[in-house]
Design a protein around this motif. Structure first.
Motif: not given
Length: 149
Positions: A89-103
């Motif tokens: 997450y980049v708070s200055d730009t509000g951009q974020g990404a995530s990945d979750s699950g069973a890997f």
């Protein structure tokens, strides 16, 4: 009628079998020698990392050619699929990404444009969660939090 029902049953069983195979062949599966560069791409260099207990490591990488950060959570010993995540997450730009699950081997990659910005990042393996805030910027001292849930 009986023939139609048998054909439909066979088609349903085949579809379920194909679906099960697709689920087992998760894109987040790799050999034990997985590296952040194999996960994020060859243009990414590791700029920070955080141990997830003895279970693995979360890597923050950066690609100077495109200004993007990438995060991948990689297990020390791949095996049976377990709960994992990677986030950025980049708070200055509000951009974020995530990945979750069973890997079986790694979570991610997740990437966000982060050139000249502080980034927050982290992830988990099983019940060990690591979060890093205010990372990779000269203005702040990063803050690391590890919790077991």
């Amino acid at each position: 009628m009986r023939l139609t029902r048998s054909v439909l049953s066979l088609a349903a069983v085949s579809a379920l079998a194909a679906g099960s195979t697709a689920v087992l062949a998760s894109p987040a599966s790799a050999a034990a020698n997985t590296t952040p560069q194999k996960v994020c791409g060859s243009g990414y260099k590791t700029v920070n990392s955080a141990a997830v207990g003895s279970l693995g490591t979360i890597y923050l990488t950066y690609n100077s050619a495109n200004g993007r950060n990438c995060v991948a959570t990689i297990r020390s010993n791949p095996g049976t699929a377990v709960d994992m995540s990677a986030w950025l997450y980049v708070s200055d730009t509000g951009q974020g990404a995530s990945d979750s699950g069973a890997f079986t081997s790694y979570a991610g990659p997740v990437s966000v444009y982060g050139k000249a910005h502080c980034v927050d990042w982290g992830g988990n393996i099983k019940n060990v969660y690591v979060s890093i805030y205010g990372s990779n910027c000269s203005a702040l001292k990063e803050h690391r939090v590890t919790s077991i849930r």
